[in-house]
Enzyme design. Structure first.
Site, short mmCIF file in Angstrom:
data_model
loop_
_atom_site.label_atom_id
_atom_site.label_comp_id
_atom_site.label_asym_id
_atom_site.label_seq_id
_atom_site.Cartn_x
_atom_site.Cartn_y
_atom_site.Cartn_z
N SER A 85 13.65 -94.09 45.88
CA SER A 85 12.36 -94.75 46.00
C SER A 85 12.32 -95.70 47.21
O SER A 85 12.46 -95.25 48.33
CB SER A 85 12.02 -95.48 44.70
OG SER A 85 10.61 -95.64 44.57
N LYS A 106 -12.39 -109.07 36.72
CA LYS A 106 -11.48 -110.15 37.07
C LYS A 106 -10.32 -110.26 36.09
O LYS A 106 -9.21 -110.64 36.47
CB LYS A 106 -12.25 -111.48 37.12
CG LYS A 106 -11.41 -112.66 37.60
CD LYS A 106 -10.90 -112.43 39.01
CE LYS A 106 -10.11 -113.62 39.52
NZ LYS A 106 -9.54 -113.38 40.87
#
Length: 318
Positions: free
Chosen positions: A114, A167
């Site tokens: 990765s 939010k």
């Protein structure tokens, strides 16, 4: 003895501190280790494991500006880590290579997956141990938990006052909407596209070919070589080093292993419980006792509420 404020070991390794010059009086190839999970910043004493981002960035800058430096070899043993830290180190290695025109090689030991592979893509050549696992080209967002069912069972209610319907997205106390899943997937997809492009550029491969390989899986050394993700399979780091010096016209140039001045635990770390001594006499970071109750589980999840990270991190560890 000490040189430029740094300490030299009896075998000629350099224990270098950030901010101290590592300039040498004779030509050398610098060897840096990228080990452990990649993360931003400089770790504190009781949290130190094997990785220090700021120190690595500083050492590469030091070598870039050292006229006696002849090249860089990265010793990698890492499952990856933070997207931001990964890209920052990748860009630093790439800048070193482009500015100095000196060779950069990577050797992967047990694992170079990765984010670790992302960084290696800046190298001229990548060599892997025959038992190495690499690849894992993909990106993930931290797990998002939905604890609304558990809260209802325990009679717990939560309310967050916010402006903007997304939010509070990712809160463990609210279910994700379909739109929010698309928003989060967009963040992951952008980071994934960047990773694929980095590999395509570094390995001189078409993006379409990289996408076929970039499904997040890890590859064995043989599989990675067959798919063009690495340049060679070696039995040891020494073999990779010899290949670098042979290909780069650096035969006879010494290799300087630059070591991190490992942070030690102080008396306050032990007194405050941040560190402890194990039965075999070794120091380690203390961990909290496991709690098994539902309330304790809820408390832990709520503490992590809304804290999510994007990472180039392999879940499959060797």
């Amino acid at each position: 003895h000490r040189a430029n404020g740094n300490q030299m070991t009896s075998s000629g390794q350099l224990i270098a501190k950030s901010g101290n010059s590592i300039a040498q009086k004779s030509p050398y190839v610098g060897e840096l280790h990228i080990e452990g999970e990649i993360a931003s910043g400089t770790p504190q004493s009781a949290d130190y494991t094997t990785y220090d981002q700021n120190w690595l960035l500083d050492m590469i800058d030091q070598m870039k500006n050292d006229p006696n430096n002849r090249g860089l070899i990265l010793y990698v043993n890492s499952p990856g880590g933070s997207t931001n830290a990964t890209d920052e180190l990748y860009l630093k290695v790439k800048d070193y290579k482009e500015e100095t025109k000196r060779p950069v090689y990577t050797y992967m030991a047990d694992e170079g997956a990765s984010g670790a592979y992302y960084i290696a893509a800046a190298s001229d050549r990548i060599y892997v141990n025959r038992n190495c696992w690499t690849g894992s080209i993909g990106v993930r967002l931290s797990t998002i938990y939905d604890v609304t069912g558990l809260m209802k069972k325990l009679g717990v209610k939560a309310e967050t006052i916010h402006a903007g319907k997304n939010k509070n997205m990712g809160s463990v106390t609210e279910k994700l909407t379909g739109q929010q899943r698309k928003i989060l997937q967009g963040l992951v997809d952008d980071a994934y596209d960047q990773f694929v492009q980095i590999v395509a550029d570094g390995r001189s491969m078409p993006v379409s070919d990289v996408r076929k390989l970039a499904d997040g899986r890890v590859y064995t050394a043989k599989q990675a070589k067959a798919n063009g993700l690495v340049d060679g399979i070696v039995l040891s780091y020494d073999d990779a080093e010899k290949q670098m010096k042979k290909n780069g016209g650096l035969v006879g140039v010494r290799t300087m292993e630059i070591l991190h001045p490992t942070v030690s635990y102080g008396i306050l770390d032990y007194l405050t419980g941040k560190a402890e001594v194990t039965k075999d006499g070794k120091s380690r970071v203390s961990g909290e006792n496991e709690k098994s109750s539902e309330a304790a589980l809820l408390e832990k999840l709520l503490e992590e509420n809304g804290s999510y990270t994007l990472s180039y991190l392999s879940d499959i560890r060797k």
